[in-house]
Scaffold this motif. Structure first.
Motif: not given
Length: 255
Positions: A149-178
């Protein structure tokens, strides 16, 4: 009149059976092993300078003992690119529902996720996260009919195989990574499900261990309604939550 009513009921029943069979048909399989979209990293060539070596007095017997090998490396220099390890990573969605009048949390999982992360150890603020790609055809819950049901109807994975996340910003990085120290940050980007893209912020905790491996977790909450994800009407399922929790446990190795 009775014959017409009986015929109507029969046709309606056949249509309902056909609709259920269509929804629960075998879904499309993954077209190919998932691969990361390579990050494009701009690096500057450092200017080489002559090193002036000054003579030093001869060390004593105690000073000559080399103890550097006993000290763990706490920092790294330069810009390193890490690739997500599929065999060590997992993406999950969680959604609440009433299944046969029993409150249930449906959980779907997959390890078919790919992406690259670049850490600039000299200047962590310049670190980058590339596009994260998930093969939606490989998401599975503990129920085969729900999966279909999820793949055929809800997400329609036959036509939309991939879900993507494209980052645009990162906050909270420290000045030094240890090495060995966890970092808490937020990554905002565009999450695309089917053909709809919505900005989403993930809360992320990550660390680089003493062997140089990057590991962490990320979590965000999205709304089904933002993506027009409609739950088909099924007698055994009711009151499906609009909120969907997305979790991601990842391990990434340097390339």
């Amino acid at each position: 009149m009775k014959k017409n009513a009986l015929m109507f009921i029969l046709v309606a029943g056949l249509l309902a059976v056909a609709a259920v069979a269509y929804v629960l048909r075998p879904p499309a399989e993954a077209s190919a092993p998932i691969e990361a979209v390579p990050l494009s990293i701009e690096t500057e060539t450092p200017i080489e300078t002559a090193e002036v070596v000054e003579s030093e007095p001869e060390p004593t017997a105690v000073e000559s003992l080399d103890t550097t090998a006993e000290q763990p490396q706490t920092t790294t220099s330069g810009n390193l690119v890490y690739a997500i390890s599929q065999q060590d990573s997992e993406v999950r969605f969680k959604i609440d529902e009433l299944l046969r009048n029993i409150p249930t949390t449906a959980v779907g999982v997959s390890n078919q996720i790919a992406g690259e992360i670049a850490i600039d150890f000299d200047n962590p603020a310049n670190s980058q996260v590339g596009q994260i790609t998930i093969n939606a055809r490989t998401l599975e819950t503990d129920n085969r009919n729900r999966n279909r049901m999820i793949q055929n109807e809800i997400l329609d994975t036959a036509d939309f195989e991939f879900i993507t996340f494209t980052p645009t910003s990162i906050t909270g990085l420290p000045p030094v990574i240890t090495h060995g120290e966890s970092v808490t940050l937020q990554i905002t980007g565009d999450l695309t499900i089917r053909s709809i893209t919505v900005p989403v912020t993930f809360d992320v905790t990550a660390s680089v261990d003493t062997n140089g491996q990057l590991a962490g977790s990320a979590i965000a909450t999205v709304l089904r309604s933002d993506y027009d994800l409609v739950i088909p009407s099924v007698p055994s399922v009711a009151d499906v939550s609009d909120e969907v929790i997305i979790e991601f446990d990842f391990v990434a190795n340097s390339k």
